[in-house]
Design an enzyme around this catalytic site. Structure first.
Site, PDB file in Angstrom:
ATOM      1  N   HIS A 138       0.819  -1.203   0.000  1.00  0.00           N
ATOM      2  CA  HIS A 138       0.000   0.000   0.000  1.00  0.00           C
ATOM      3  C   HIS A 138       0.856   1.257   0.000  1.00  0.00           C
ATOM      4  O   HIS A 138       2.075   1.213   0.218  1.00  0.00           O
ATOM      5  CB  HIS A 138      -0.939   0.013   1.209  1.00  0.00           C
ATOM      6  CG  HIS A 138      -0.244  -0.080   2.532  1.00  0.00           C
ATOM      7  ND1 HIS A 138       0.223  -1.279   3.050  1.00  0.00           N
ATOM      8  CD2 HIS A 138       0.078   0.865   3.463  1.00  0.00           C
ATOM      9  CE1 HIS A 138       0.789  -1.071   4.225  1.00  0.00           C
ATOM     10  NE2 HIS A 138       0.722   0.229   4.494  1.00  0.00           N
ATOM     11  N   GLU A 144      10.605  -3.076  14.728  1.00  0.00           N
ATOM     12  CA  GLU A 144      11.879  -3.786  14.813  1.00  0.00           C
ATOM     13  C   GLU A 144      12.112  -4.648  13.576  1.00  0.00           C
ATOM     14  O   GLU A 144      13.228  -4.815  13.111  1.00  0.00           O
ATOM     15  CB  GLU A 144      11.896  -4.690  16.046  1.00  0.00           C
ATOM     16  CG  GLU A 144      12.016  -3.961  17.365  1.00  0.00           C
ATOM     17  CD  GLU A 144      12.137  -4.943  18.513  1.00  0.00           C
ATOM     18  OE1 GLU A 144      12.558  -6.087  18.278  1.00  0.00           O
ATOM     19  OE2 GLU A 144      11.809  -4.570  19.642  1.00  0.00           O
TER      20      GLU A 144
END
Length: 389
Positions: free
Chosen positions: A146, A169
């Site tokens: 997206h 992370e």
């Protein structure tokens, strides 16, 4: 591995490429408790005192590019928030958050101000373009590619919520980062351009893309035709009537029932009058992530074994309530307060203290609290939900 924490397990699972169902299935194989991973003590919640559950998100530095920014609240900034992470993002006119996907988290968003346009593609190759205004919501399942573009000549500010507190992370997979590091001969085979054509492409992640503002009306994708998915990624939350209204405030809620594609996140906008309070309650099936849109709120949290904590959250602050922990939310300011709340489940569940008490016989309540019947008979006979000022 039976003595490992769920925090360590899911961190290791994600690093190995496991997420969502795969991680839970792996957990069931490793832990005697099976899929009920929260049977394994979390170090942050196993101490004698409750951990910090507040983070001043909007005061943090984050990633900046001119007037555009992204500020995040993950386990790095708020260690207790293992189940949900959040980002405050602002895009200046002509700026887009580049094409990307999240391998380990779905994305739920609420538009705070301004307008923006998203594009998204699903595994069946169906794409959708949607325009959003203040109060609108989108949801992109884990792994769906997206982008987000600012529309018009005013900045757009939105809050992104992810169903994994560690998502940052593990990294965002960006199209410029991928193409910038892939062998040019393989890119040539994949995309049908001469290998030399990629010499001028960006060599690293762009993240914030600068260009002309997009046209006011969406245009066809590169393939030349629309292939719209069955379930839309857009929901107009604040266009709806509040699902609950009380003298002390009101609530707008969108779960999977109203927004079928949002299978892992339920969103709430809670508005409290001065001194209004979302009564003591808990959520049996989800963690709770809070962002203060306006005003000041007092949060209490009960963590068993006599552990009780209070905190004041102001505009731009984030709060986090672990699954099953008792809590309340009170407007402690002089003006209305609005709080954006997210739960990492598509099915909303809550049990309120007043409702729990009302569901038990008076003689049992009197015995519990060492009171005469005349006292417990004055308890509410139905759910209070939002107490008045």
């Amino acid at each position: 591995m039976a003595n490992s924490s769920r925090r360590d397990f899911f961190k290791t699972a994600a690093a190995a490429g496991l997420g969502g169902t795969a991680a839970v299935q792996a957990s069931a194989a490793e832990f005697p408790s099976g899929p009920f991973w929260n049977n394994v003590p979390d170090p942050e919640l196993s101490k004698q005192e409750l951990p910090n559950f507040k983070f001043e998100l909007e005061k943090s530095k984050g990633r900046e590019d001119g007037g555009s920014f992204g500020k995040e609240a993950t386990v790095q900034q708020l260690p207790v928030s293992t189940g949900i992470a959040g980002v405050s993002m602002k895009l200046e006119p002509g700026v887009a958050r580049e094409l990307h996907w999240h391998a380990t988290a779905a994305e739920w968003a609420f538009v705070m101000e301004g307008r923006c346009r998203t594009t998204v593609i699903n595994p069946a190759g169906k794409s959708e373009t949607n325009d959003f205004e203040t109060g609108d919501v989108w949801y992109f399942p884990r792994g769906y590619g997206h982008s987000i573009q600012c529309l018009g000549n005013q900045p757009c500010h939105f809050i992104l919520i992810f169903d994994n507190g560690y998502f940052s992370e593990f990294g965002t997979f960006s199209i410029t980062d991928w193409i910038g590091h892939a062998p040019k001969d393989l890119l040539s085979k994949s995309l049908g351009l001469p290998a030399a054509a990629f010499d001028s492409f960006p060599k690293s992640e762009v993240y914030f893309v600068h260009g002309d503002p997009p046209p006011e009306e969406p245009v066809l994708p590169h393939q030349g035709h629309l292939a719209t998915p069955r379930n839309t990624h857009k929901y107009r939350l604040l266009e709806q009537e509040p699902n609950s209204s009380f003298a002390g405030g009101r609530e707008w809620l969108v779960s999977q029932a109203e927004f079928p594609i949002s299978t892992t996140v339920t969103g709430v906008v809670l508005e409290l009058e001065p001194n209004g309070m979302r009564e003591f309650h808990w959520h049996p099936n989800a963690d709770e992530w809070q962002y203060v849109m306006s005003g000041s709120i007092g949060i209490t949290i009960f963590g068993a074994n006599g552990r009780f904590a209070t905190e004041t959250l102001n505009k731009g602050d984030v709060g986090y309530i672990p699954q099953g922990y008792g809590h309340s939310i009170e407007n402690v300011g002089e003006e209305k307060a609005r709080i954006l709340i997210a739960f990492n489940t598509g099915e909303y569940q809550a049990i309120d203290l007043s409702e729990w008490i009302a569901g038990n016989p008076d003689y049992l309540l009197a015995a519990h609290f060492n009171q005469k019947l005349g006292v417990v008979e004055k308890f509410p006979t139905q759910d209070v939900f939002i107490a008045p000022r």
